[in-house]
Design a protein around this motif. Structure first.
Motif, PDB file in Angstrom:
ATOM      1  N   VAL A  73      14.183 -15.376 -23.168  1.00  0.00           N
ATOM      2  CA  VAL A  73      14.474 -13.156 -22.792  1.00  0.00           C
ATOM      3  C   VAL A  73      15.930 -13.240 -23.592  1.00  0.00           C
ATOM      4  N   ASP A  74      15.695 -11.877 -24.064  1.00  0.00           N
ATOM      5  CA  ASP A  74      16.563 -11.055 -25.013  1.00  0.00           C
ATOM      6  C   ASP A  74      18.156 -11.095 -23.665  1.00  0.00           C
ATOM      7  N   THR A  75      19.240 -10.113 -24.478  1.00  0.00           N
ATOM      8  CA  THR A  75      19.739 -10.325 -23.710  1.00  0.00           C
ATOM      9  C   THR A  75      19.543  -8.538 -24.094  1.00  0.00           C
ATOM     10  N   ALA A  76      19.934  -7.901 -24.105  1.00  0.00           N
ATOM     11  CA  ALA A  76      19.599  -6.651 -24.471  1.00  0.00           C
ATOM     12  C   ALA A  76      19.967  -6.049 -23.275  1.00  0.00           C
ATOM     13  N   GLY A  77      21.143  -5.551 -22.534  1.00  0.00           N
ATOM     14  CA  GLY A  77      20.674  -4.548 -21.518  1.00  0.00           C
ATOM     15  C   GLY A  77      21.411  -5.456 -20.365  1.00  0.00           C
ATOM     16  N   SER A  78      21.325  -7.328 -20.157  1.00  0.00           N
ATOM     17  CA  SER A  78      21.567  -7.889 -19.491  1.00  0.00           C
ATOM     18  C   SER A  78      22.911  -7.368 -19.147  1.00  0.00           C
ATOM     19  N   THR A  79      24.167  -7.032 -19.981  1.00  0.00           N
ATOM     20  CA  THR A  79      25.732  -7.112 -19.593  1.00  0.00           C
ATOM     21  C   THR A  79      25.767  -6.195 -18.547  1.00  0.00           C
ATOM     22  N   ARG A  80      24.896  -4.460 -18.397  1.00  0.00           N
ATOM     23  CA  ARG A  80      25.422  -3.113 -18.021  1.00  0.00           C
ATOM     24  C   ARG A  80      24.553  -4.054 -16.594  1.00  0.00           C
ATOM     25  N   GLU A  81      22.843  -4.046 -16.353  1.00  0.00           N
ATOM     26  CA  GLU A  81      22.234  -4.593 -15.255  1.00  0.00           C
ATOM     27  C   GLU A  81      22.726  -6.245 -14.602  1.00  0.00           C
ATOM     28  N   ALA A  82      23.457  -6.517 -15.257  1.00  0.00           N
ATOM     29  CA  ALA A  82      24.255  -7.545 -14.633  1.00  0.00           C
ATOM     30  C   ALA A  82      25.565  -7.167 -13.753  1.00  0.00           C
ATOM     31  N   ASN A  83      26.225  -6.006 -14.618  1.00  0.00           N
ATOM     32  CA  ASN A  83      27.404  -5.950 -13.347  1.00  0.00           C
ATOM     33  C   ASN A  83      26.935  -5.087 -12.513  1.00  0.00           C
ATOM     34  N   ARG A  84      26.102  -3.687 -12.618  1.00  0.00           N
ATOM     35  CA  ARG A  84      24.945  -3.437 -11.425  1.00  0.00           C
ATOM     36  C   ARG A  84      24.734  -3.892 -10.445  1.00  0.00           C
ATOM     37  N   PHE A  85      24.005  -5.004 -10.501  1.00  0.00           N
ATOM     38  CA  PHE A  85      23.574  -5.948  -9.634  1.00  0.00           C
ATOM     39  C   PHE A  85      24.916  -6.940  -8.973  1.00  0.00           C
ATOM     40  N   LEU A  86      25.718  -7.524  -9.096  1.00  0.00           N
ATOM     41  CA  LEU A  86      27.073  -8.396  -8.859  1.00  0.00           C
ATOM     42  C   LEU A  86      27.360  -6.653  -8.269  1.00  0.00           C
ATOM     43  N   THR A  87      28.067  -5.815  -8.557  1.00  0.00           N
ATOM     44  CA  THR A  87      28.349  -4.747  -7.976  1.00  0.00           C
ATOM     45  C   THR A  87      27.774  -4.653  -6.323  1.00  0.00           C
ATOM     46  N   ALA A  88      27.159  -4.159  -6.370  1.00  0.00           N
ATOM     47  CA  ALA A  88      26.174  -3.732  -5.427  1.00  0.00           C
ATOM     48  C   ALA A  88      25.197  -4.843  -4.867  1.00  0.00           C
ATOM     49  N   CYS A  89      25.640  -6.144  -4.965  1.00  0.00           N
ATOM     50  CA  CYS A  89      25.206  -7.304  -4.384  1.00  0.00           C
ATOM     51  C   CYS A  89      26.627  -7.425  -3.299  1.00  0.00           C
ATOM     52  N   LYS A  90      27.799  -6.915  -4.002  1.00  0.00           N
ATOM     53  CA  LYS A  90      28.270  -7.466  -3.419  1.00  0.00           C
ATOM     54  C   LYS A  90      29.530  -9.100  -3.795  1.00  0.00           C
ATOM     55  N   LEU A  91      28.800  -9.239  -5.047  1.00  0.00           N
ATOM     56  CA  LEU A  91      28.639 -11.292  -5.670  1.00  0.00           C
ATOM     57  C   LEU A  91      30.295 -10.625  -6.492  1.00  0.00           C
TER      58      LEU A  91
ATOM     59  N   ALA B  55      12.816  -8.281 -23.715  1.00  0.00           N
ATOM     60  CA  ALA B  55      13.674  -8.438 -22.211  1.00  0.00           C
ATOM     61  C   ALA B  55      13.883  -6.918 -22.273  1.00  0.00           C
ATOM     62  N   GLN B  56      13.158  -6.366 -20.913  1.00  0.00           N
ATOM     63  CA  GLN B  56      13.680  -4.590 -20.564  1.00  0.00           C
ATOM     64  C   GLN B  56      14.470  -4.727 -19.490  1.00  0.00           C
ATOM     65  N   TRP B  57      15.800  -5.428 -19.929  1.00  0.00           N
ATOM     66  CA  TRP B  57      16.840  -5.845 -17.984  1.00  0.00           C
ATOM     67  C   TRP B  57      16.398  -4.347 -17.334  1.00  0.00           C
ATOM     68  N   SER B  58      16.387  -3.748 -16.063  1.00  0.00           N
ATOM     69  CA  SER B  58      16.510  -3.003 -15.289  1.00  0.00           C
ATOM     70  C   SER B  58      16.938  -3.871 -13.740  1.00  0.00           C
ATOM     71  N   THR B  59      17.920  -3.061 -12.960  1.00  0.00           N
ATOM     72  CA  THR B  59      18.065  -2.600 -11.779  1.00  0.00           C
ATOM     73  C   THR B  59      17.815  -2.113 -10.934  1.00  0.00           C
ATOM     74  N   THR B  60      17.149  -2.289  -9.277  1.00  0.00           N
ATOM     75  CA  THR B  60      17.006  -1.649  -8.333  1.00  0.00           C
ATOM     76  C   THR B  60      17.922  -1.898  -7.203  1.00  0.00           C
ATOM     77  N   ILE B  61      19.000  -0.705  -7.061  1.00  0.00           N
ATOM     78  CA  ILE B  61      19.449  -1.032  -5.735  1.00  0.00           C
ATOM     79  C   ILE B  61      19.370  -0.161  -4.789  1.00  0.00           C
ATOM     80  N   GLU B  62      19.036  -0.613  -3.398  1.00  0.00           N
ATOM     81  CA  GLU B  62      18.471   0.170  -2.813  1.00  0.00           C
ATOM     82  C   GLU B  62      19.402  -0.350  -1.172  1.00  0.00           C
ATOM     83  N   ASP B  63      19.299   0.727  -0.525  1.00  0.00           N
ATOM     84  CA  ASP B  63      20.417   0.128   0.995  1.00  0.00           C
ATOM     85  C   ASP B  63      19.339  -0.395   1.459  1.00  0.00           C
ATOM     86  N   ASP B  64      20.115  -1.143   2.680  1.00  0.00           N
ATOM     87  CA  ASP B  64      19.959  -2.146   3.917  1.00  0.00           C
ATOM     88  C   ASP B  64      19.713  -1.935   4.689  1.00  0.00           C
TER      89      ASP B  64
END
Length: 164
Positions: free
Chosen positions: A146-164, A22-31
């Motif tokens: 789904v492979d977990t390679a890269g999931s930690t980094r991307e989940a951290n980015r997602f959680l931070t951006a979403c204020k979760l 799996a290729q994990w990626s996170t996209t963050i945009e202004d809302d």
């Protein structure tokens, strides 16, 4: 009914089980609506499928995505979306089928508390994430890993951006 038969046929044609890096990626945009951020964390499950987590100021959703077109006369139906991280518990979501964009169908769930629990488990995942999609109404099942390679980094980015 035709969209379900086509969607089921697509799932069957793609195989009952898929396992791909799996290729994990996170996209963050202004809302613009909230003044905050909105984000999407995505992992490919092969050439034609993905799992996506989407957030904005008010919502957190998870979707199984596959190639396909939704017929104009199609009706949405309920599916079970299953997610299991490593040897943890199986999270079961009621997902509603529909069109995600011009080329993809989605099976979308919106149980915010349970989705947040899954994202946090993905952040700490060590070996694999198992996915399942099933419909008792249409006697259809699909599963993938789904492979977990890269999931930690991307989940951290997602959680931070979403204020979760």
């Amino acid at each position: 009914m035709h969209h379900i038969i086509r969607a089921c046929a697509s799932l069957v044609a793609l195989g009952l089980s898929t396992s791909v890096f799996a290729q994990w990626s996170t996209t963050i945009e202004d809302d613009i609506f909230s003044g905050g951020k909105k984000g999407m964390m995505l992992a490919d499950i092969g050439a034609r499928q993905a799992i996506a987590f989407d957030c904005d100021a008010d919502n957190l959703t998870v979707s199984f995505i596959t190639e396909g077109k939704w017929p104009a006369d199609g009706r949405s139906t309920g599916w079970d979306l299953l997610i299991k991280v490593d040897q943890g518990k199986i999270h079961k979501f009621l997902a509603v089928s529909g069109q995600r964009n011009s080329d993809h169908l989605q099976y979308l769930a919106s149980d915010k508390a349970e989705i947040l629990a899954v994202v946090k488990e993905i952040k700490d995942a060590k070996s694999q994430i198992l996915l399942g999609l099933q419909s008792k109404e249409y006697d259809s099942k699909w599963s993938g890993t789904v492979d977990t390679a890269g999931s930690t980094r991307e989940a951290n980015r997602f959680l931070t951006a979403c204020k979760l």
